[in-house]
Scaffold this motif. Structure first.
Motif, short mmCIF file in Angstrom:
data_model
loop_
_atom_site.label_atom_id
_atom_site.label_comp_id
_atom_site.label_asym_id
_atom_site.label_seq_id
_atom_site.Cartn_x
_atom_site.Cartn_y
_atom_site.Cartn_z
N LYS A 78 12.46 -8.62 -37.68
CA LYS A 78 13.17 -9.12 -38.48
C LYS A 78 14.22 -9.83 -37.66
CE LYS A 78 14.17 -5.94 -41.02
NZ LYS A 78 14.65 -5.10 -42.28
N GLN A 79 14.76 -9.22 -36.86
CA GLN A 79 15.89 -9.79 -36.04
C GLN A 79 15.55 -10.98 -35.06
OE1 GLN A 79 17.48 -7.10 -32.88
NE2 GLN A 79 19.31 -8.38 -32.67
N GLN A 80 14.46 -11.08 -34.72
CA GLN A 80 13.74 -12.00 -33.70
C GLN A 80 13.50 -13.28 -34.85
OE1 GLN A 80 13.00 -11.97 -30.45
NE2 GLN A 80 12.11 -14.03 -30.32
N LEU A 81 13.03 -13.02 -35.82
CA LEU A 81 12.88 -14.26 -36.70
C LEU A 81 14.25 -14.67 -37.26
CD1 LEU A 81 9.60 -13.11 -38.63
CD2 LEU A 81 9.71 -14.84 -36.91
N SER A 82 15.23 -13.83 -37.63
CA SER A 82 16.21 -14.25 -38.21
C SER A 82 17.12 -15.16 -37.27
CB SER A 82 17.34 -12.99 -38.27
OG SER A 82 18.46 -13.32 -38.89
N TYR A 83 17.27 -14.57 -35.81
CA TYR A 83 17.80 -15.57 -35.01
C TYR A 83 17.38 -16.66 -34.19
CZ TYR A 83 21.61 -11.98 -34.92
OH TYR A 83 22.66 -11.14 -35.38
N SER A 84 15.97 -16.54 -34.34
CA SER A 84 15.13 -17.57 -33.46
C SER A 84 14.37 -18.37 -34.21
CB SER A 84 14.44 -16.91 -32.38
OG SER A 84 13.23 -16.11 -32.98
N TYR A 85 14.20 -18.12 -35.67
CA TYR A 85 13.20 -19.04 -36.50
C TYR A 85 13.92 -19.66 -37.57
CZ TYR A 85 9.24 -20.76 -38.71
OH TYR A 85 7.99 -21.50 -39.29
N PHE A 86 14.51 -18.62 -38.36
CA PHE A 86 15.10 -19.04 -39.61
C PHE A 86 16.34 -19.76 -39.49
CE2 PHE A 86 12.65 -15.13 -41.21
CZ PHE A 86 11.57 -15.78 -41.79
N ALA A 87 17.04 -19.64 -38.54
CA ALA A 87 18.46 -20.37 -38.35
C ALA A 87 18.25 -21.90 -38.39
CB ALA A 87 19.02 -19.75 -37.15
N THR A 88 19.30 -22.63 -38.61
CA THR A 88 19.19 -23.82 -39.01
C THR A 88 19.14 -24.80 -37.43
OG1 THR A 88 20.24 -23.81 -40.98
CG2 THR A 88 20.51 -26.13 -39.90
N TYR A 89 20.12 -24.22 -36.69
CA TYR A 89 20.11 -24.71 -35.42
C TYR A 89 18.83 -24.86 -34.62
CZ TYR A 89 20.64 -19.85 -33.94
OH TYR A 89 20.53 -18.58 -33.79
N GLN A 90 18.04 -23.92 -34.95
CA GLN A 90 16.58 -24.05 -34.45
C GLN A 90 15.92 -25.41 -34.73
OE1 GLN A 90 15.51 -22.03 -32.18
NE2 GLN A 90 16.58 -20.23 -32.06
N HIS A 91 16.18 -25.67 -36.01
CA HIS A 91 15.34 -26.97 -36.22
C HIS A 91 16.17 -28.11 -36.01
CE1 HIS A 91 12.54 -24.17 -38.03
NE2 HIS A 91 13.59 -23.43 -38.38
N MET A 92 17.46 -28.34 -35.51
CA MET A 92 18.14 -29.61 -35.28
C MET A 92 17.44 -30.37 -34.22
SD MET A 92 22.15 -28.70 -35.44
CE MET A 92 22.75 -27.94 -36.87
N GLY A 93 16.97 -29.95 -33.07
CA GLY A 93 16.28 -30.82 -32.22
C GLY A 93 15.32 -31.49 -32.77
#
Length: 126
Positions: A78-93
Motif C-alpha cells: 500500500k505504501q509503495q503504490l501510494s508513493y510510487s504509482y498513484f501520485a500525480t507527479y509519477q505521471h507528469m513525465g
C-alpha cells in the motif's frame, strides 16, 4: 497520500491524477503556440522536476525502485503504490511527453518516419 480503504471506488485514482495534469496542460500548450522556446523549456522543466521529485520520494521513504508485490507485506505494498504509482507527479513525465508529441504532430502533420525505423521501434518498444 492514497489509502484504498478510505475510498469507495479505488479504481478512480487515475481520474484525480489526470484531472490535475489536465489543469496544467493549457499553460504549457498556450506557451507552445505563442512562445515555443518557453513552452518547450517549461515542458521539459516540469518533466524533469517530476522525475527528481519521484526519485526523492522513493529515496526518502526507503521504497523499492519498482513494485515487487510478491516480495512485500500488504502494508508495504500500500505504501509503495501510494508513493510510487498513484501520485500525480509519477505521471507528469509521460504526460509532458504526450503534450510534446501532440504539438509536433500538429505542427508537422505529414511528417513520417522511415519505414525501417518504424519497424525497428515497433519491435524494440513494448
Amino acid at each position: 497520500w492514497f489509502w484504498p480503504e478510505k475510498q469507495c471506488m479505488v479504481h478512480t485514482w487515475f481520474l484525480s491524477a489526470d484531472f490535475q495534469l489536465y489543469l496544467m496542460a493549457p499553460v504549457i500548450v498556450y506557451l507552445l503556440y505563442r512562445r515555443p522556446a518557453l513552452g518547450h523549456s517549461l515542458n521539459l522543466l516540469v518533466a524533469l522536476l517530476a522525475s527528481v521529485l519521484s526519485g526523492f520520494v522513493i529515496y526518502a521513504n526507503k521504497l523499492l525502485p519498482t513494485t515487487l508485490i510478491n516480495k512485500l507485506e500488504f502494508d508495504a505494498i500500500k505504501q509503495q503504490l501510494s508513493y510510487s504509482y498513484f501520485a500525480t507527479y509519477q505521471h507528469m513525465g509521460p504526460y509532458c511527453l504526450g503534450l510534446l508529441v501532440g504539438y509536433l504532430l500538429h505542427k508537422r502533420p505529414h511528417a513520417r518516419l522511415p519505414k525501417h525505423l518504424t519497424w525497428l521501434l515497433w519491435l524494440l518498444l513494448p
